[in-house]
Design a protein around this motif. Sequence first.
Motif, short mmCIF file in Angstrom:
data_model
loop_
_atom_site.label_atom_id
_atom_site.label_comp_id
_atom_site.label_asym_id
_atom_site.label_seq_id
_atom_site.Cartn_x
_atom_site.Cartn_y
_atom_site.Cartn_z
N GLY A 40 -148.14 -10.35 62.78
CA GLY A 40 -149.30 -11.07 62.28
C GLY A 40 -150.23 -11.52 63.38
N ILE A 41 -149.66 -11.95 64.48
CA ILE A 41 -150.46 -12.47 65.58
C ILE A 41 -151.26 -11.37 66.27
N ASP A 42 -150.90 -10.09 66.02
CA ASP A 42 -151.57 -8.96 66.66
C ASP A 42 -152.77 -8.45 65.88
N VAL A 43 -152.98 -8.90 64.66
CA VAL A 43 -154.03 -8.33 63.81
C VAL A 43 -155.40 -8.54 64.44
N ASN A 81 -149.27 -17.91 61.22
CA ASN A 81 -150.62 -17.36 61.33
C ASN A 81 -150.95 -16.56 60.09
N CYS A 82 -152.23 -16.37 59.86
CA CYS A 82 -152.69 -15.59 58.72
C CYS A 82 -154.11 -15.12 59.00
N THR A 83 -154.37 -13.85 58.74
CA THR A 83 -155.71 -13.29 58.90
C THR A 83 -156.24 -12.88 57.54
N HIS A 119 -158.34 -9.65 51.39
CA HIS A 119 -157.27 -8.96 52.11
C HIS A 119 -156.54 -9.97 52.99
N LEU A 120 -155.24 -10.00 52.80
CA LEU A 120 -154.39 -10.96 53.50
C LEU A 120 -153.47 -10.19 54.45
N TYR A 121 -153.58 -10.44 55.74
CA TYR A 121 -152.71 -9.83 56.74
C TYR A 121 -151.78 -10.93 57.23
N VAL A 122 -150.52 -10.84 56.84
CA VAL A 122 -149.69 -12.03 57.02
C VAL A 122 -148.23 -11.67 57.26
#
Length: 712
Positions: free
Chosen positions: A213-216, A344-346, A355-358
Motif C-alpha cells: 500500500g505504501i508503494d502506490v 495507509n490508503c490511496t 478506486h481504493l488502493y489499500v
Amino acid sequence: MATSRRGFIKSTATAASGLVIACYLPGCSKPEQAASNAGPPKLVKANAFLQIGTDGSITMFCDKSEMGQGVYTALPTLLAEELGVAPDVIKVEFAPPGNEYVNKMLGAQATGGSTSVREAWDKIRMAGAEARTRLIAAAADEWNAPPQSCTVADGYVLFTSRRKSFGELAEAAAALPPPQNVQLKGKNEFKYVGKTATRMDTPSKVDGSARFGIDVRLPNMLYAALAQPPELGASVRSFNADKAKTMPGVREVLQTSSGVAVVADSWWQAKQARDALEIQWNAGPAAKLSNASIYAGLKNAASGKGLEVRKQGDADAGWKANGRRVEATYELPMLAHATLEPQNCTVEFRDGACHLYVPTQVQQMAQAAAAKAAGLPPEQVLVHTTFLGGGFGRRLEVDFVPAAVECAKALDKPVKLLWTREDDTTHDKYRPPARNTLSGAFDSSGKLDTVKIHMVAPSITSRWAPGAVPQGTPDPFSVEAAHNFPYDVPNLYIDYLQHEVGLEVGYWRSVSHAINCFTIESFMDELAAEAQLDPVEFRRSLLGKEPRWLAVLDVAARKANWGSPPSGRHQGVALMSGYDTYLAQVAEISLEGNKLKVHRIVCAIDCGQMVNPGIVQAQAEGGIVFGLTAALFSEINVANGKVQEQNFDTYRLLRLNETPTIEVHLLNTDEKPGGMGEPTVALVAPAVCNAIYAATRKRLRRLPIVKHGFVV
C-alpha cells in the motif's frame, strides 16, 4: 511458422476468449466478468477463482490477503495440483470484494484466524478439479475418446499420442454444463502439495517490484497527513490552519471524520504543515482513563460470575472437598499490533467510481467504509488489494480508510493518506487486557481432582461482529485455548465474564490464545510444583486421552533434551491446541543476576496435512519471534486517556542479537490442515516464564517480563 510481432499482437487480440471456473455458491451475488490481460474473455457464469485464456495463460483470483503468511504461494499450489500445472505458471491477482469470496469459517470476506489454508483446502482444490474435468470433457468430445482415459499434464490434455493445450480447449470447456461427481486427488497423487517450494512472491519482494500500500503511485497524486486526537475518543472542537496553509506545497486543510488532514504535494510537506496546525480538542469519554482504572475495573468485575464455557463433574464440590489447593491470578497487558508498514490508503475518483488502493484484510468492509465516506453505493467502489506490510489483525479494521476518501473527494485528485508510526501506535485497536483466576485442588492420593478457570476481559467480537455473539453466550474468540482444556480431571469449570474497559479492543495475532495459554500453562506448572512432579511428566500423566497433544509434547521434550540442559541453563515447557493445530514448546534460558538470555526455543507442531512445509516452518519461526517480543517487552500504557508509547523506542521489538536459536519439528500426519499464521505466538510467554521459575523459583503472573526487573 514465422510471424511478425505486429501479427502476433493482432492475432492474440482477436482470439481473446477463455474460461473462468470456480465452485458455485448458491445465494451469492451474480457472477461478473473478470478482466484478462489479453482482452475480455468469455467467462463461465460462476463465481470465479480461475481464469484460462486462449493463449494458455492461467490466472487465479486469490480471495485471501497476502501479509507474509504465504497464501500467494499456498493457494495457487492447491489450484495447480488439481489442474495439473506447475504452481509457478499461475498468475495471481487479489480478488475484489464479493460474496463469492466470503471466508466460510469467519462469515465475512476476511483474512484472519489462521483460516486461509483450512478454508481453501477443499474449495480451491475443487475449483481446479472442476476446471480439469471440463477441459478433459471438451477434449474427449472432440476426439470421441472416453474421458476417463484422458489425462492432464503441464497445461495440456493428453490421450494416446494426441494433446491439446488448455488455451485451445478453453472456449469449448466454457460451453459445457457443470460437471457432476468431480473427484479430488488423493494425498498419494500429490505432486506439489506437501513439498517445500520457493515462495512465488519472493522475487518481487527482492527486486522491489512488489506493491505494498505504501508503494502506490498514481499520476498527479497528492499526499495527506492526518492530525488525530491525542486522547482516545476525543473530537475536534476548532482549528486554526492559517500558518499551515502558507507552508510549501500545501494544497488544502480540511476537517475529516477522524481529525484534521493536510493535503500537500509531498507527504513530508503535509506532515510538517499538520504539525503546525492549532487544534482545540473536545474531551472524549476516555479522558480520565488510565491503566490503574482499567485493571481496577477488571479486578472488581472478577468477583462476578461469568458465562459458562465448559463444565464436567462438580468443580465447586471438588474444591470444597479437597484441602490441598492452589490458586493464582494472572494479568495480561494491552498490546499494539506495530505493523512495520503504518496504516495507509490511496484513493482516486475516476470513470464514475472510487478506486481504493489499500492493504486490507477485509475487502468488503473497506469497500463499505469508502462508500459511506464517498456517498456512493458500494458497487461504485473498486478495491485494489495490495500486499500487506504486516497485518496481525490490525488491518481487520478500516479506520484509516474514510479520511483518505474524504480528502480525495474534496480535492478531486488522487490522494495517499499515510499515518506516522506515532499515529499508528497511539490510535490502534489494542489487544484486550485480561485478568484470569485459576484454581486447582488435589485429592488425598495426590491426584489433580478439580480445576476452575475464570476469565475476565473485554470482547472484541461484540464490536467487530456482534451477530457472532448472541445474547447470553460467550465471545468464542475470548475463550480460545481454554474451552479445549485437554488435561483429564474429574471436575472442571470454565467461565468467561465480559467486562469492557472504556476503549475499543481488536484482534491481535493469536487473539486470546496468547492470553489463555499463558495463564493455563503457567498454572499447570504451578500445579506440577505442588504435586512435586516434573512439569513434562505431570502433563503426560493427564494427557492419556489426548494422543495428538501427547505426541507434540513428547517430540518437543525429546528434541530439547528435556531435563538435561547445558550447564547454567534452565527449561520451561508449554502446550496448546489452536486453529486445528497442536503444538508444544520448550524454552531454554540462562540468568546472570538479572540479565536474562533466551538461548533456544524448540517447537513441535502437528498441523495436519501441509501445502508447503517450508512456509509452515517460516510461519512457526516468525510467530515465535513475534511472541517473544511481546512476552519480554510489550505493553500499552494509558494515562489520562493518552497512550504513552509512541514509537519503537518505547514499544520496542526483539533485536537480532536477542533472538534465540529456534528449532521447529513438524509431525507428518494425515489429519485435516491446521492453521499456522498464529499458534506459535501463544506458547512463548508461558514456556519462557516457566523456565524463569525453574531458574529462580519466582512466578511471573503478569507480563511483560522486563517489568519484573529482568534485563535482556
